[in-house]
Design a protein around this motif. Structure first.
Motif, mmCIF file in Angstrom:
data_model
loop_
_atom_site.group_PDB
_atom_site.id
_atom_site.type_symbol
_atom_site.label_atom_id
_atom_site.label_comp_id
_atom_site.label_asym_id
_atom_site.label_seq_id
_atom_site.Cartn_x
_atom_site.Cartn_y
_atom_site.Cartn_z
ATOM 1 N N THR A 71 10.222 3.754 -3.178
ATOM 2 C CA THR A 71 9.005 4.690 -2.186
ATOM 3 C C THR A 71 9.848 6.339 -2.374
ATOM 4 O O THR A 71 9.441 6.953 -1.587
ATOM 5 C CB THR A 71 9.721 4.254 -0.672
ATOM 6 N N THR A 110 10.272 10.030 -2.911
ATOM 7 C CA THR A 110 9.212 11.093 -2.875
ATOM 8 C C THR A 110 10.231 12.363 -3.001
ATOM 9 O O THR A 110 11.290 12.488 -2.635
ATOM 10 C CB THR A 110 8.409 11.041 -1.631
ATOM 11 N N ALA A 160 0.717 -1.032 -0.023
ATOM 12 C CA ALA A 160 0.139 0.097 0.063
ATOM 13 C C ALA A 160 0.784 1.310 0.092
ATOM 14 O O ALA A 160 0.376 2.205 -0.718
ATOM 15 C CB ALA A 160 -1.156 0.002 1.006
ATOM 16 N N ASP A 161 2.007 1.336 0.613
ATOM 17 C CA ASP A 161 2.956 2.415 0.727
ATOM 18 C C ASP A 161 3.608 2.684 -0.456
ATOM 19 O O ASP A 161 4.309 3.806 -0.680
ATOM 20 C CB ASP A 161 3.753 2.150 1.953
ATOM 21 N N GLU A 162 3.543 1.728 -1.542
ATOM 22 C CA GLU A 162 4.145 1.917 -2.477
ATOM 23 C C GLU A 162 3.231 2.253 -3.902
ATOM 24 O O GLU A 162 3.808 2.371 -4.982
ATOM 25 C CB GLU A 162 5.257 0.746 -3.075
ATOM 26 N N GLN A 163 1.960 1.961 -3.743
ATOM 27 C CA GLN A 163 0.950 1.961 -4.641
ATOM 28 C C GLN A 163 1.113 3.293 -5.426
ATOM 29 O O GLN A 163 0.796 3.312 -6.654
ATOM 30 C CB GLN A 163 -0.372 1.835 -3.983
ATOM 31 N N THR A 164 1.265 4.267 -4.621
ATOM 32 C CA THR A 164 1.098 5.793 -5.456
ATOM 33 C C THR A 164 2.440 5.802 -6.557
ATOM 34 O O THR A 164 2.298 6.116 -7.867
ATOM 35 C CB THR A 164 1.333 6.862 -4.643
#
Length: 271
Positions: free
Chosen positions: A95, A97, A7-11
């Motif tokens: 991850t 950003t 979920a924390d890598e979905q974007t």
């Protein structure tokens, strides 16, 4: 396949998939080159040729697999490529950003563009062999070497550069003009970027020649990456500024209209 992504890598995965889809769609959307027909010169002879008999008995060579062109098959193919490559990337890249990059000089150095050869080589070394085979089979790798170290950099390098640029770019300022869908293909499930309808590089000439008023220079259209790239392949900046400076005018072009109908059918499955 997207369900394999945490979920924390979905974007970031969705950004990466968008970057993968642009060159795949561009290459596979190109019409196949027609091979010129070869005329056979038949020699008149009463006796049958032994060479002809051998050719008739020989088995035809197997044809390479046809690239997926059906919208659903193409979507699945892009999902497969994106997932396999993305999950092979280093965790720090998956991850990445703007906030993390700004706070970490080490990350900025590691993923500075253009990517250092050592970094690109280590990324390519982790890409599954099956992915390289698929890219080769569908003619997405143009190099004849059939060596990942040689074939993959021209294909994967620009994708990684686009991904890193997008992932580390600060969020755009709020804009009342932003739309929920691409203003050309109307797909609302992929990220959009803003396209300057009157390219910045032409502003001085535009004002000098009186093509547009100064207050019109800041107009933008929100386009998906695939449509954005297609528009810039259709015409140079000066022609875009002079003749194709609204979404309506762009839609009126035959090549853009055909592209929009085709790419609009490529949809990602909900995870």
């Amino acid at each position: 396949m997207a369900s394999m992504i945490p979920a924390d890598e979905q974007t970031n995965y969705e950004i990466f998939r968008d970057c993968v889809s642009e060159p795949v769609l561009r290459i596979l959307a190109a019409p196949p080159k027609k091979e010129p027909k070869k005329r056979r010169r038949e020699k008149k002879s009463k006796k049958p040729s032994k060479t002809t008999d051998v050719k008739q008995d020989s088995e035809p060579e197997p044809e390479p697999p046809s690239p997926p062109n059906d919208a659903e098959d193409l979507s699945e193919f892009i999902e497969y490529l994106s997932t396999d490559i993305f999950t092979s990337l280093p965790p720090s890249l998956r991850t990445l950003t703007h906030a993390l990059s700004t706070a970490s000089p080490s990350l900025q150095s590691t993923y500075a563009l253009p990517l250092p050869p050592s970094t690109l080589s280590s990324i390519i070394a982790a890409v599954p062999v099956s992915t390289t085979d698929s890219l080769t089979s569908y003619a997405l790798l143009t190099s004849p070497h059939h060596n990942p170290a040689v074939d993959l950099p021209p294909f994967l390098g620009p994708i990684l550069a686009a991904y890193i640029t997008t992932a580390t770019t600060p969020p755009p300022p709020p804009s009342t003009t932003r739309t929920d869908a691409c203003e050309l293909c109307e797909r609302d499930w992929i990220p959009t970027t803003y396209h300057h309808l009157i390219p910045k590089s032409t502003h001085a000439r535009v004002l000098k020649r009186g093509w547009h008023r100064a207050e019109e220079l800041g107009r933008v259209a929100w386009l998906c990456r695939a449509c954005h790239s297609f528009v810039h392949r259709c015409a140079g900046n000066e022609e875009l500024a002079r003749e194709w400076y609204t979404v309506e005018l762009l839609r009126g072009r035959e090549d853009v209209g055909n592209w929009v109908k085709w790419v609009g059918r490529v949809r990602w499955k909900k995870s």
